[in-house]
Design a protein around this motif. Structure first.
Motif, mmCIF file in Angstrom:
data_model
loop_
_atom_site.group_PDB
_atom_site.id
_atom_site.type_symbol
_atom_site.label_atom_id
_atom_site.label_comp_id
_atom_site.label_asym_id
_atom_site.label_seq_id
_atom_site.Cartn_x
_atom_site.Cartn_y
_atom_site.Cartn_z
ATOM 1 N N PRO A 120 7.326 7.308 5.904
ATOM 2 C CA PRO A 120 6.382 6.272 5.571
ATOM 3 C C PRO A 120 6.315 5.845 4.222
ATOM 4 N N GLY A 121 6.737 6.702 3.164
ATOM 5 C CA GLY A 121 6.686 6.333 1.766
ATOM 6 C C GLY A 121 5.021 6.175 1.321
ATOM 7 N N GLU A 122 4.187 6.607 2.280
ATOM 8 C CA GLU A 122 2.715 6.330 2.105
ATOM 9 C C GLU A 122 2.242 7.598 1.504
ATOM 10 N N VAL A 123 1.002 7.512 0.533
ATOM 11 C CA VAL A 123 0.404 8.607 0.217
ATOM 12 C C VAL A 123 -1.002 8.384 0.317
ATOM 13 N N GLY A 151 -5.777 -2.968 10.894
ATOM 14 C CA GLY A 151 -4.695 -3.161 11.947
ATOM 15 C C GLY A 151 -3.342 -3.079 11.123
ATOM 16 N N SER A 152 -3.141 -2.564 9.828
ATOM 17 C CA SER A 152 -1.971 -2.506 9.254
ATOM 18 C C SER A 152 -1.458 -1.071 9.440
ATOM 19 N N SER A 153 -0.341 -0.726 9.051
ATOM 20 C CA SER A 153 0.199 0.520 9.219
ATOM 21 C C SER A 153 -0.532 1.598 8.460
ATOM 22 N N THR A 154 -1.178 1.238 7.554
ATOM 23 C CA THR A 154 -1.899 2.313 6.406
ATOM 24 C C THR A 154 -3.034 2.746 7.563
ATOM 25 N N THR A 197 -1.625 4.202 0.201
ATOM 26 C CA THR A 197 -1.141 3.343 -0.641
ATOM 27 C C THR A 197 0.166 3.783 -1.082
ATOM 28 N N THR A 198 0.931 3.022 -1.697
ATOM 29 C CA THR A 198 2.496 3.300 -1.773
ATOM 30 C C THR A 198 2.684 3.086 -3.363
ATOM 31 N N ASP A 199 3.776 3.417 -3.810
ATOM 32 C CA ASP A 199 4.217 3.101 -5.316
ATOM 33 C C ASP A 199 4.646 1.600 -5.467
ATOM 34 N N PRO A 200 4.369 1.267 -6.599
ATOM 35 C CA PRO A 200 3.942 1.884 -8.028
ATOM 36 C C PRO A 200 2.602 1.994 -8.037
ATOM 37 N N THR A 201 1.697 1.772 -6.977
ATOM 38 C CA THR A 201 0.279 1.808 -7.153
ATOM 39 C C THR A 201 -0.098 3.595 -7.258
ATOM 40 N N VAL A 202 0.743 4.381 -6.764
ATOM 41 C CA VAL A 202 0.494 5.869 -6.732
ATOM 42 C C VAL A 202 0.517 6.060 -8.399
ATOM 43 N N ALA A 203 1.822 5.665 -8.544
ATOM 44 C CA ALA A 203 2.148 6.074 -10.003
ATOM 45 C C ALA A 203 1.091 5.537 -11.058
ATOM 46 N N GLN A 204 0.460 4.635 -11.131
ATOM 47 C CA GLN A 204 -0.457 3.984 -11.753
ATOM 48 C C GLN A 204 -1.628 4.869 -11.609
ATOM 49 N N ASP A 207 -0.957 8.284 -13.528
ATOM 50 C CA ASP A 207 -0.809 8.080 -15.020
ATOM 51 C C ASP A 207 -2.250 7.814 -15.814
ATOM 52 N N LYS A 208 -3.123 7.159 -14.630
ATOM 53 C CA LYS A 208 -4.662 6.766 -15.434
ATOM 54 C C LYS A 208 -5.408 7.747 -15.371
ATOM 55 N N LYS A 209 -4.967 8.819 -14.415
ATOM 56 C CA LYS A 209 -5.718 10.070 -13.832
ATOM 57 C C LYS A 209 -7.143 9.605 -13.333
ATOM 58 N N LEU A 210 -7.079 8.762 -12.545
ATOM 59 C CA LEU A 210 -8.000 8.150 -11.682
ATOM 60 C C LEU A 210 -8.173 8.941 -10.400
ATOM 61 N N GLY A 211 -7.056 9.760 -9.854
ATOM 62 C CA GLY A 211 -7.235 10.507 -8.665
ATOM 63 C C GLY A 211 -5.844 11.268 -8.531
ATOM 64 N N LYS A 212 -5.752 11.839 -7.534
ATOM 65 C CA LYS A 212 -4.750 12.828 -7.112
ATOM 66 C C LYS A 212 -4.203 12.623 -5.792
ATOM 67 N N VAL A 213 -2.959 13.203 -5.611
ATOM 68 C CA VAL A 213 -2.390 13.000 -4.017
ATOM 69 C C VAL A 213 -2.968 14.059 -3.357
ATOM 70 N N LEU A 214 -3.326 13.694 -2.091
ATOM 71 C CA LEU A 214 -4.012 14.222 -0.996
ATOM 72 C C LEU A 214 -2.731 14.718 0.160
ATOM 73 N N ILE A 215 -2.420 13.791 0.405
ATOM 74 C CA ILE A 215 -0.995 13.860 1.574
ATOM 75 C C ILE A 215 0.145 12.888 0.894
ATOM 76 N N ASP A 216 1.386 13.624 0.990
ATOM 77 C CA ASP A 216 2.484 12.923 0.376
ATOM 78 C C ASP A 216 3.458 12.723 1.484
ATOM 79 N N MET A 217 3.652 11.477 1.905
ATOM 80 C CA MET A 217 4.845 11.092 2.903
ATOM 81 C C MET A 217 6.064 10.426 2.412
ATOM 82 N N ARG A 218 6.111 10.640 1.264
ATOM 83 C CA ARG A 218 7.310 9.739 0.361
ATOM 84 C C ARG A 218 8.791 10.371 0.899
#
Length: 341
Positions: A120-123, A151-154, A197-204, A207-218
């Motif tokens: 999926p590339g989703e996180v 109704g989206s894939s996310t 969400t996906t990259d580049p949103t995840v990377a931002q 980087d801004k230390k606003l959150g962390k990864v819970l489930i990584d499907m990349r």
């Protein structure tokens, strides 16, 4: 039909705003086809790394090499891109394969002709403030969770992760927040506790230390762990009737996309980033290259549908989608390998 007019108006506005994205430099009317070699493809977010092959194919000149003039349009969520396809405003969509199953049970025959990704590339990310009581999908209950669109894939994947972990779909609130800055703002303001969400949103976000990864499907491994198998996602999908009546054009598009996938598999994230428009790297060049590196494992190298992928998607959708739960899906009609093989 005011709805159809609204959709057409939206697509026309997008086309006007994105004239710089036309490979041929000119405008193309809705319904134009291979008689003029002009094709319109709607992308569920052009600047998302999960859909990177669409813009990269254009940047590399592969559409033009094949003699097709492709106009790329963009919508923030795949569900809106699908609407444009069904209404006939565009000839193709670069979006998630799972929409082909959803559309089939609604009486629309759509098929993936190039499978760009097998994960999926989703996180699923969680905000720093909510990280204490949102430690897994079991904690989705009572939470507001961001998705690109209802109704989206996310939205589909979030519901599956909830149900798989004992949380019913009516026990949490999906919130349509798009991607990029709108998603980040929702996370910052606390209007969502987490989201997909996906990259580049995840990377931002990281980087801004606003959150962390819970489930990584990349990665395929991450997909298997979260969903129980490969989950074919990003694809070029088109109306089956259109594919059957424009095989030469579809073959050209398939060749262009497969050339891009092969190019991606032999170049570094930095080299790929350098080919993309500079405004896609909103967090800076290094961060953008890192987001491409983290997402690269999701892509196929040949555009071929993974053998057991469609069955995984069907199982995931049937777990929570009442339209699909008791419906019979003919998976063989949701994709074709005729053009990539």
């Amino acid at each position: 039909m005011p709805t159809a007019r609204k959709i057409s108006a939206a697509v026309a506005a997008a086309a006007l705003a994105l004239t710089t994205l036309t490979a041929c430099g000119g405008s193309s009317a809705a319904g134009s086809d291979d008689e003029n070699g002009k094709i319109k493809i709607m992308v569920g977010g052009l600047d998302k790394v999960i859909y990177l092959p669409a813009r990269l194919t254009q940047q590399l000149g592969y559409f033009e090499d094949e003699g097709v003039h492709v106009t790329l349009l963009t919508e923030p969520a795949g569900v809106q891109a699908t609407t444009s396809l069904v209404s006939g405003d565009v000839q193709g969509v670069v979006g998630f394969y799972d929409h082909t199953l959803d559309l089939q049970v609604k009486g629309k025959q759509v098929e993936s002709v190039v499978q760009l990704a097998h994960a999926p590339g989703e996180v699923e990310v969680v905000s720093g403030k909510a990280a204490g009581d949102l430690t897994s999908a079991k904690d989705f209950q009572g939470k507001k969770l961001g998705v690109t669109g209802l109704g989206s894939s996310t939205d589909f994947l979030t519901k599956y992760l909830a149900v798989k972990n004992g949380v019913q779909t009516n026990e949490f609130t999906p919130v349509a927040v798009g991607a990029g800055q709108t998603f980040i703002s929702a996370l910052q303001q606390g209007s969502i506790q987490g989201g997909m969400t996906t990259d580049p949103t995840v990377a931002q976000i990281l980087d801004k230390k606003l959150g962390k990864v819970l489930i990584d499907m990349r990665t395929p491994e991450g997909s298997k762990k979260a969903l129980g198998g490969p989950y074919p996602s990003s694809s070029l999908y088109m109306n089956t009737d259109w594919v059957n009546s424009h095989k030469e054009t579809v073959q050209k598009l398939a060749r262009a996309f497969v050339k891009t996938l092969r190019w991606m598999s032999t170049h570094t994230p930095e080299q790929i980033a350098a080919k993309m428009p500079s405004d896609y790297a909103q967090g800076g060049k290094e961060l953008y290259a890192r987001s491409i590196k983290d997402t690269l494992p999701m892509f196929t190298k040949d555009g071929v549908m993974p053998a057991d992928g469609p069955a995984t998607v069907e199982r995931v959708l049937k777990a929570f989608n009442p339209n699909l739960k008791n419906a019979t899906v003919d998976l063989k009609k949701t994709y074709t390998t005729e053009f990539v093989k």
